[in-house]
Design an enzyme around this catalytic site. Structure first.
Site, PDB file in Angstrom:
ATOM      1  N   GLY A  67      -4.600   2.437  -6.440  1.00 20.18           N
ATOM      2  CA  GLY A  67      -6.047   2.545  -6.255  1.00 20.18           C
ATOM      3  C   GLY A  67      -6.432   3.693  -5.328  1.00 20.18           C
ATOM      4  O   GLY A  67      -7.549   4.213  -5.413  1.00 20.18           O
ATOM      5  N   GLU A 114       1.686   1.134 -10.268  1.00 20.40           N
ATOM      6  CA  GLU A 114       1.278  -0.196 -10.726  1.00 20.40           C
ATOM      7  C   GLU A 114       2.309  -0.899 -11.594  1.00 20.40           C
ATOM      8  O   GLU A 114       2.503  -2.106 -11.495  1.00 20.40           O
ATOM      9  CB  GLU A 114      -0.059  -0.103 -11.489  1.00 20.40           C
ATOM     10  CG  GLU A 114      -1.285   0.023 -10.600  1.00 20.40           C
ATOM     11  CD  GLU A 114      -1.597   1.463 -10.195  1.00 20.40           C
ATOM     12  OE1 GLU A 114      -0.733   2.344 -10.374  1.00 20.40           O
ATOM     13  OE2 GLU A 114      -2.706   1.705  -9.685  1.00 20.40           O
ATOM     14  N   GLU A 120      -6.404   6.662  -7.497  1.00 18.00           N
ATOM     15  CA  GLU A 120      -7.569   6.514  -8.396  1.00 18.00           C
ATOM     16  C   GLU A 120      -8.860   6.882  -7.661  1.00 18.00           C
ATOM     17  O   GLU A 120      -9.771   7.474  -8.243  1.00 18.00           O
ATOM     18  CB  GLU A 120      -7.624   5.085  -8.941  1.00 18.00           C
ATOM     19  CG  GLU A 120      -6.476   4.811  -9.912  1.00 18.00           C
ATOM     20  CD  GLU A 120      -6.438   3.371 -10.401  1.00 18.00           C
ATOM     21  OE1 GLU A 120      -6.353   2.463  -9.550  1.00 18.00           O
ATOM     22  OE2 GLU A 120      -6.502   3.156 -11.623  1.00 18.00           O
TER      23      GLU A 120
HETATM   24  N1  DAK Z   1      -1.613  -3.385   0.013  1.00 18.28           N
HETATM   25  C1  DAK Z   1      -1.513  -4.142   1.110  1.00 18.28           C
HETATM   26  N2  DAK Z   1      -0.822  -3.787   2.206  1.00 18.28           N
HETATM   27  C2  DAK Z   1      -0.206  -2.610   2.185  1.00 18.28           C
HETATM   28  C3  DAK Z   1      -0.258  -1.750   1.056  1.00 18.28           C
HETATM   29  C4  DAK Z   1      -1.015  -2.184  -0.069  1.00 18.28           C
HETATM   30  N3  DAK Z   1      -1.153  -1.438  -1.149  1.00 18.28           N
HETATM   31  N4  DAK Z   1       0.476  -0.653   1.331  1.00 18.28           N
HETATM   32  C5  DAK Z   1       0.951  -0.817   2.580  1.00 18.28           C
HETATM   33  N5  DAK Z   1       0.553  -1.995   3.093  1.00 18.28           N
HETATM   34  C6  DAK Z   1       0.849  -2.545   4.406  1.00 18.28           C
HETATM   35  C7  DAK Z   1       2.273  -3.104   4.474  1.00 18.28           C
HETATM   36  O1  DAK Z   1       2.298  -4.416   3.942  1.00 18.28           O
HETATM   37  C8  DAK Z   1       2.505  -3.079   5.958  1.00 18.28           C
HETATM   38  O2  DAK Z   1       1.820  -4.160   6.543  1.00 18.28           O
HETATM   39  P1  DAK Z   1       2.506  -5.122   7.658  1.00 18.28           P
HETATM   40  O3  DAK Z   1       3.689  -5.682   6.988  1.00 18.28           O
HETATM   41  O4  DAK Z   1       2.844  -4.178   8.785  1.00 18.28           O
HETATM   42  O5  DAK Z   1       1.426  -6.107   7.990  1.00 18.28           O
HETATM   43  C9  DAK Z   1       1.777  -1.815   6.413  1.00 18.28           C
HETATM   44  O6  DAK Z   1       0.843  -1.525   5.388  1.00 18.28           O
HETATM   45  C10 DAK Z   1       2.695  -0.627   6.591  1.00 18.28           C
HETATM   46  O7  DAK Z   1       3.429  -0.450   5.382  1.00 18.28           O
HETATM   47  P2  DAK Z   1       5.011  -0.296   5.327  1.00 18.28           P
HETATM   48  O8  DAK Z   1       5.642  -1.015   6.482  1.00 18.28           O
HETATM   49  O9  DAK Z   1       5.441  -0.689   3.974  1.00 18.28           O
HETATM   50  O10 DAK Z   1       5.176   1.273   5.553  1.00 18.28           O
HETATM   51  P3  DAK Z   1       6.365   2.191   5.044  1.00 18.28           P
HETATM   52  O11 DAK Z   1       6.187   3.490   5.726  1.00 18.28           O
HETATM   53  O12 DAK Z   1       7.681   1.491   5.193  1.00 18.28           O
HETATM   54  O13 DAK Z   1       6.120   2.382   3.489  1.00 18.28           O
HETATM   55  C11 DAK Z   1       4.766   2.777   1.529  1.00 18.28           C
HETATM   56  C12 DAK Z   1       4.979   3.087   3.030  1.00 18.28           C
HETATM   57  C13 DAK Z   1       3.426   3.430   1.119  1.00 18.28           C
HETATM   58  C14 DAK Z   1       5.898   3.443   0.718  1.00 18.28           C
HETATM   59  C15 DAK Z   1       4.757   1.271   1.311  1.00 18.28           C
HETATM   60  O14 DAK Z   1       3.818   0.681   2.230  1.00 18.28           O
HETATM   61  C16 DAK Z   1       4.347   0.880  -0.079  1.00 18.28           C
HETATM   62  O15 DAK Z   1       5.151   0.967  -1.014  1.00 18.28           O
HETATM   63  N6  DAK Z   1       3.137   0.362  -0.205  1.00 18.28           N
HETATM   64  C17 DAK Z   1       2.648  -0.174  -1.438  1.00 18.28           C
HETATM   65  C18 DAK Z   1       2.295   0.937  -2.401  1.00 18.28           C
HETATM   66  C19 DAK Z   1       1.751   0.324  -3.644  1.00 18.28           C
HETATM   67  O16 DAK Z   1       2.484  -0.206  -4.475  1.00 18.28           O
HETATM   68  N7  DAK Z   1       0.418   0.312  -3.708  1.00 18.28           N
HETATM   69  C20 DAK Z   1      -0.279  -0.489  -4.687  1.00 18.28           C
HETATM   70  C21 DAK Z   1      -0.339   0.205  -5.991  1.00 18.28           C
HETATM   71  S1  DAK Z   1      -1.005  -0.857  -7.158  1.00 18.28           S
HETATM   72  C22 DAK Z   1      -7.241  -4.052  -9.704  1.00 18.28           C
HETATM   73  C23 DAK Z   1      -7.449  -2.760  -9.998  1.00 18.28           C
HETATM   74  C24 DAK Z   1      -6.580  -1.822  -9.488  1.00 18.28           C
HETATM   75  C25 DAK Z   1      -5.483  -2.211  -8.754  1.00 18.28           C
HETATM   76  C26 DAK Z   1      -5.300  -3.544  -8.462  1.00 18.28           C
HETATM   77  C27 DAK Z   1      -6.170  -4.502  -8.951  1.00 18.28           C
HETATM   78  N8  DAK Z   1      -8.151  -5.041 -10.186  1.00 18.28           N
HETATM   79  C28 DAK Z   1      -9.302  -4.607 -10.900  1.00 18.28           C
HETATM   80  C29 DAK Z   1      -8.014  -6.360  -9.837  1.00 18.28           C
HETATM   81  C30 DAK Z   1      -4.631  -1.230  -8.218  1.00 18.28           C
HETATM   82  C31 DAK Z   1      -3.404  -1.568  -7.840  1.00 18.28           C
HETATM   83  C32 DAK Z   1      -2.654  -0.704  -6.990  1.00 18.28           C
HETATM   84  O17 DAK Z   1      -3.159   0.078  -6.221  1.00 18.28           O
END
Ligand code: DAK
Length: 258
Positions: A110, A133, A113
């Protein structure tokens, strides 16, 4: 507002997503706040360009908040995707003034996006961009399948989407996904400089240019017809009279946006 910082100087507004402890992930409150801020900025004649960025040095926006959508049903997924398009992502793309995304770190899911809904993207050299995603069992749901494909073409878009991989700022630039890459230190000055240049031009002409360019990307509109209409609109504005008069009188124009 709990998650957004808003500053405004010299006709340029800076909107900062401010949840650094969660890498600025977009929870529903943040989406609602951004939506409200965009409405305010669209209606504020003193604002002529907008810079959108993330708080801290690590992330622009690391995605939608995974904690919030982890247990959605099919119906909720569909409804929230449609609401998100309307409330934020389409609204951003349709802003009547230019929006520059200053991507200062991770722009994932997002977050990318959101950046792709802005009109222009600049990135710092530490930025990583991706649509991960499918690694979570969903697809991009806030316009990513469409806007990424328009920006980089089907092959690169499907590579990014289907591998769930992250792309460096340098590669993103070579693909046309971002306009330019700077150091992190230089990112905001570069974005402010570009916004400042835009703020000196005719706001009403810029609005018409945004309408015409966007129309060419929309499947239900003919961009050339939209350009003809937008061009005609300019001739009814005070800005047009001011711009041409100033040129002919060899002075700098002073635009009002009227
Ligand atoms: N959501 C929630 N928390 C997040 C997050 C996310 N997307 N990304 C990071 N955080 C949080 C982590 O949980 C952590 O929180 P605590 O555990 O400290 O409380 C904090 O941010 C620091 O993150 P990391 O400890 O993981 O930090 P690192 O440097 O180790 O890693 C990273 C950085 C960016 C590689 C990692 O945080 C990561 O992989 N994050 C997730 C990336 C990701 O997969 N993003 C989501 C993509 S899917 C929808 C429409 C659209 C969408 C969804 C629904 N609907 C219409 C319903 C879109 C979906 C997406 O965006």
């Amino acid at each position: 507002m709990n998650n957004i910082l808003l500053e405004h100087t010299d006709h340029v507004a800076v909107v900062t997503v401010n949840r650094p402890s969660q890498l600025n992930a977009l929870n529903s409150e943040t989406i609602a706040e951004l939506s409200k801020v965009l409405d305010e900025l669209a209606g504020n004649d003193d604002v002529r360009a907008i810079v959108l960025t993330g708080s801290g040095e690590k992330a622009f926006v690391a995605g939608a908040d995974i904690k919030e959508f982890a247990d959605f049903s099919q119906e909720e997924g569909r409804r929230l995707s449609a609401e998100g398009h309307k409330m934020l992502f389409n609204k951003l793309e349709k802003m009547p003034k230019p929006v520059i995304a200053a991507i200062n770190g991770y722009a994932l899911g997002g977050g990318l996006e959101l950046a792709m809904s802005a009109h222009i993207r600049l990135a710092s050299d530490n930025a990583m961009l991706g649509l991960p995603e499918v690694s979570l069992g969903v697809i991009p749901g806030y316009g990513g399948t469409q806007r990424l494909t328009r920006l980089v073409g089907m092959g690169k878009a499907l590579e990014m989407i289907c591998t769930a991989g992250m792309t460096s700022a340098a590669d993103a630039k070579s693909w046309g996904l971002v306009n330019n890459v700077t150091t992190q230190e230089e990112l905001m000055p570069a974005a402010m400089k570009m916004a400042g240049k835009m703020a000196k031009q005719s706001p009403s002409a810029i609005t018409q240019a945004l309408i015409a360019v966007r129309a060419g990307m929309a499947h239900d509109q003919d961009g050339f017809t939209a350009e003809i209409n937008a061009f005609g609109e300019c001739f009814g504005t005070e800005d047009f009279k001011e711009g041409t008069t100033a040129f002919l009188n060899k002075r700098k124009p002073s635009f009002t946006g009227k």
